[in-house]
Scaffold this active site. Structure first.
Site, PDB file in Angstrom:
ATOM      1  N   HIS A 181      -6.954 -10.241   7.441  1.00  0.00           N
ATOM      2  CA  HIS A 181      -8.067  -9.833   6.580  1.00  0.00           C
ATOM      3  C   HIS A 181      -9.384 -10.482   7.000  1.00  0.00           C
ATOM      4  O   HIS A 181      -9.402 -11.605   7.509  1.00  0.00           O
ATOM      5  CB  HIS A 181      -7.759 -10.201   5.120  1.00  0.00           C
ATOM      6  CG  HIS A 181      -6.499  -9.570   4.611  1.00  0.00           C
ATOM      7  ND1 HIS A 181      -6.496  -8.341   3.996  1.00  0.00           N
ATOM      8  CD2 HIS A 181      -5.214  -9.976   4.670  1.00  0.00           C
ATOM      9  CE1 HIS A 181      -5.247  -8.023   3.668  1.00  0.00           C
ATOM     10  NE2 HIS A 181      -4.456  -9.004   4.075  1.00  0.00           N
ATOM     11  N   ASP A 203     -11.940  -4.819   0.820  1.00  0.00           N
ATOM     12  CA  ASP A 203     -10.871  -5.822   0.869  1.00  0.00           C
ATOM     13  C   ASP A 203     -11.413  -7.231   0.581  1.00  0.00           C
ATOM     14  O   ASP A 203     -12.288  -7.717   1.287  1.00  0.00           O
ATOM     15  CB  ASP A 203     -10.263  -5.766   2.284  1.00  0.00           C
ATOM     16  CG  ASP A 203      -9.166  -6.783   2.544  1.00  0.00           C
ATOM     17  OD1 ASP A 203      -8.775  -7.519   1.626  1.00  0.00           O
ATOM     18  OD2 ASP A 203      -8.680  -6.810   3.708  1.00  0.00           O
ATOM     19  N   HIS A 218       0.810  -1.223   0.000  1.00  0.00           N
ATOM     20  CA  HIS A 218       0.000   0.000   0.000  1.00  0.00           C
ATOM     21  C   HIS A 218       0.844   1.274   0.000  1.00  0.00           C
ATOM     22  O   HIS A 218       0.337   2.334  -0.363  1.00  0.00           O
ATOM     23  CB  HIS A 218      -0.967  -0.004   1.198  1.00  0.00           C
ATOM     24  CG  HIS A 218      -2.037  -1.039   1.048  1.00  0.00           C
ATOM     25  ND1 HIS A 218      -3.323  -0.733   0.694  1.00  0.00           N
ATOM     26  CD2 HIS A 218      -1.997  -2.384   1.133  1.00  0.00           C
ATOM     27  CE1 HIS A 218      -4.033  -1.848   0.588  1.00  0.00           C
ATOM     28  NE2 HIS A 218      -3.244  -2.868   0.866  1.00  0.00           N
TER      29      HIS A 218
END
EC number: 3.1.-.-
Lengths: 559, 559
Positions: A375, A203, A87
């Site tokens: 995640h 995500d 990122h």
């Protein structure tokens, strides 16, 4: 990655927003999304992708900035959701184009990117924000929401313009017992939802994984067990950015009367930053310089090092090969408190096997509960869709299969197919009046960085390297009497990486002589044409041998 | 793999047996164990290992036969436990050395190896055996025990000599509801245990996996669901040897009114063999030629094809790339009813993503219960150790971590450390009076087959290919006036796979000129010395550029 041909884009309606993902859709890594409104741009994240087997020699892979050509002055900010390489790793290359673009992020994220930019000799213009903040940046009204992830201080970001509101989750999960007590702020997201989320970028990494990601805290028993049961040293390898995991290790070490030494450049640097900013809490005297650990008895020693992905030059791989000053052996336990990033399996298993061969016990996610993903799993994603009821959903951060699985989850909550946008990098999506539409495609190629240089390495070059890898190279030296149109002496073959190329010398020589005998005077006096003649004559012979075909380099010299 | 230096071995006591694993210990694949008694040898399995990234150009990797030099005439038989490549793939190369070695195995195993040997133009001398058989082969008294695995007709083998009894499980699991009703025969093994198992060689693949491997039958619901919910075609990819899995697919297809076409050379061949021998039962008319399926409506179509490991040339990968006559698209489901062999992840995920991109739904072990391992988990192994109480255990068939985990399981049942032999390939283990002892080490290198040729490709050559892959190649052509000791013209650089090598031309030219000016007359008149001078001069310059270093090939020509 998308390979659709970019075409001319329609002009952006002044009452619309345009969302262009340039990375992270079709592969995990080099995440980047460009948001445009009324002639102004804001960039959400700018990461790198790490090269795989088909990218020999490449350091990192950047998003394709070419669609930003001529637009650099229009960029109001780069917003970083969190401090992971996929990122933030592309920011130095983005700032090479325009160093004064404001970089917006949380405290820890800015500390990590600033440290990285220092290595690139760039002093960024930073704008620090915190969860709960709302801030106007240029044409964009930004609001930041706390999210929980495998690095502290992650943020989701809401981007409001007169054309609507989009929310980008960044990377997140919904750990209900996070180590730092910082939950993904569902109440805050709910307030945004009350106002109306026009487009929700979510995500997708674990969209295929059923249920809920277990809590980071649930790893404590297995980590504690490692410390309790190890007779000699404990050597922990994890991501250098996983501050919470390292916190658990430091706490477990302290509880078992052990000292901790950080090993590896990025581990040392990040833990210093995390400690200074208060994200890592170390009991007095527990962390020491690694060389101080030499003087302690083995059962008081913990090393925390890099290399959990089997990177050949990292500390752990060197220990596994016996090339590190820390000699791992019988009675030691190596704890891999990390994930297994797809593509790295072979390297990681090799490290585990080598450490086992040295007599160490290796504890990893395959045989103990010592890692949990950062995640959200399918259950968490569905929970969010049902709670927030966004008008439109666009899965981000995933390979094709993850994006599709995430889209399917959104559909399973009752969303209409026209409100679920599953696209690839380079797709241009316009949002107007709460409706989304794919209006075109921009270039979203893989851009290679090699030895710090951007874009010089191209697919043609990588194809050459792969051909060299598979078949080696044969250099054919031909001394030619161009007047006579013959070889002045037998051809010479020099080979690297080829099995018994010398066996082919006679046949190549005959093939070149035959080709020369048929050559026109024009060919015989043109060096490039002669080179090609010799190369093709040699290739014809070598191809008949079967097996992997060597690359042929022809050197012709006038006698 | 072991890299210990082979040394001189002690003579084998006439009252002892000698066990030498030449493959499968330290890596999964190329399994092979040599058993010796009273001057005679029997070989248990002879498989291949498939190459990975570090073996560019290699087809397969064989066990090292060098310790058999001078012993070929002493071999009484090769015993094959089952028909998988990692247990039979090396047989053609072994029989090249002595084609009349009897090949012992079950009916299906012999059918598979005979089919393979036909391609190598070898007619083997086969000895068919079945579970329950006891048979004297040369100096060895062999007994065969039914075991359950991911291919039918697997056998464990007991080898008795006056020196004792060893039992090799082959690959196995203890599925309690196997599709063919053929259980791993614990009662048979128990009879052997009553007599006394002196050394137990046990499959270690899943020794790290807790609990019990679930039954093959438990996959039926998920496989049935695929057929029930697919609107258009079902395309199944699995191992071409996994007859039971294919049986489930055929049954599900039949139950849902679909026809089945087999695609891919090995799939077609193996299913023909399995059907002829009665291991695959196909309801009348269900299996048809693939081209017949073109005439049926999509919802009556099933293809069963190869390529579940992402092999680039197999049917499934070609469909994923759109290079196969079967065009996969929206409404189709692709079912990967197979494992994910470590090292293949990247290739498999790429196939899944490409198929998803084409609109297909992809069902795989990551999102549905469509695969189960063929190997016993920790729970099953412990169960065997407790039931059979072997005198000694030697874990086989595993990487270092698996062997250690299996050894630890044996220890956990109360075995003494001196009775658990965890070794690597090439270790020589003698068994006498019920005691085992590691007495030496023989060569157990990786032997590469490239384009059908054994052993020509070596580690030096692979290192050259890896160097070419990482850095490309620069050919430096120098025309030298050796009398004057100078370049007759500027050096020329030809490059493949190198970024902007031409930039370095001036610097290389200067470096070569400098080196020539310092060269002795002896160097100037020796072609090899001149080549080395030019190569080193160029390397000095190219090394300064940083980044991956190209391989340099120097071509010197006398002016």
């Amino acid at each position: 990655m998308s390979r659709s041909t970019p075409g001319r884009l329609p002009a952006l309606n002044p009452r619309a927003m345009r969302i262009t993902p340039l990375g992270g859709l079709g592969e995990i890594g080099r995440n980047m999304t460009v948001v445009e409104h009324a002639g102004r741009l804001v960039i959400l994240d700018c990461g790198v992708l790490f090269p795989e087997e088909e990218h020999p020699g490449v350091d990192v892979i950047l998003p394709d900035f070419s669609s930003l050509a001529g637009r650099w002055k229009d960029i109001d900010a780069i917003v970083l959701t969190h401090g992971h390489e996929d990122h933030i790793g592309g920011v130095p290359y983005l700032l090479r184009e325009r160093p004064d673009i404001p970089v917006v992020g949380s405290r820890l994220t800015l500390a990590f990117i600033t440290s990285k930019l220092t290595e690139h000799k760039i002093v960024p213009k930073t704008v620090e924000v915190a969860a709960g903040d709302r801030r106007k940046v240029g044409a964009f009204d930004l609001e930041f929401v706390a999210v929980n992830h495998s690095i502290p201080d992650g943020l989701a970001v809401a981007v409001r313009t007169p054309a609507g509101m989009i929310v980008d989750t960044g990377d997140f999960k919904m750990d209900q017992f996070p180590l730092d007590g910082r939950l993904t702020d569902v109440r805050h997201l709910s307030r945004l939802a009350d106002e109306g989320i026009d487009l929700f970028l979510v995500d997708s990494t674990n969209a295929e994984v059923p249920g809920f990601t277990i809590s980071e805290r649930d790893l404590s028993p297995a980590i504690g067990e490692v410390f309790a049961s190890t007779r000699r040293r404990v050597i922990v390898s994890s991501f250098a950015s996983h501050v919470h995991r390292i916190q658990q290790v430091v706490d477990a070490a302290a509880a078992h009367g052990r000292k901790v030494g950080f090993v590896g450049r990025s581990m040392v640097k990040n833990m210093r930053i995390a400690q200074e900013l208060g994200y890592l809490t170390v009991p007095e005297g527990v962390v020491v310089e690694p060389d101080k650990l030499d003087k302690l008895p083995d059962h008081q020693v913990t090393f925390v090092c890099t290399g959990s992905q089997g990177e050949p030059l990292a500390a752990l791989s060197r220990m596994a090969r016996g090339e590190h000053q820390i000699e791992v052996g019988e009675g030691d336990t190596v704890l891999l408190a990390s994930s297994l990033i797809p593509g790295n399996e072979t390297a990681i298993y090799r490290v585990i096997n080598r450490l086992t061969d040295r007599g160490a016990r290796v504890v990893h996610r395959g045989n103990a509960r010592v890692h949990v993903s950062g995640h959200a799993s399918a259950g968490e994603l569905v929970y969010l869709y049902n709670t927030l009821r966004p008008r439109n959903v666009m899965p981000i951060h995933g390979e094709a299969k993850h994006l599709r699985a995430n889209g399917d989850l959104a559909l399973s909550t009752g969303m209409a197919p026209e409100n679920v946008v599953v696209v690839r990098d380079g797709a241009v999506v316009d949002l107007m009046n709460g409706k989304v539409k794919v209006v075109g495609q921009v270039s979203a190629e893989e851009v290679y960085v090699e030895d710090g240089v951007v874009g010089r390495t191209d697919e043609r070059l990588l194809a050459q390297r792969r051909a060299l890898r598979d078949g080696g190279v044969v250099t054919v030296v031909a001394v030619i009497d161009s007047t006579a149109g013959t070889l002045a002496e037998p051809v010479e073959l020099l080979s690297t990486g080829v099995v018994h190329a010398a066996d082919a010398q006679g046949a190549v020589d005959r093939s070149v002589r035959t080709a020369l005998s048929k050559a026109t005077p024009a060919t015989l006096t043109d060096t490039d044409a002669l080179d090609m003649l010799v190369r093709r004559a040699a290739e014809r012979v070598l191809r008949r041998r079967g097996g992997p075909q060597p690359v042929v380099v022809a050197v012709t010299v006038e006698a």
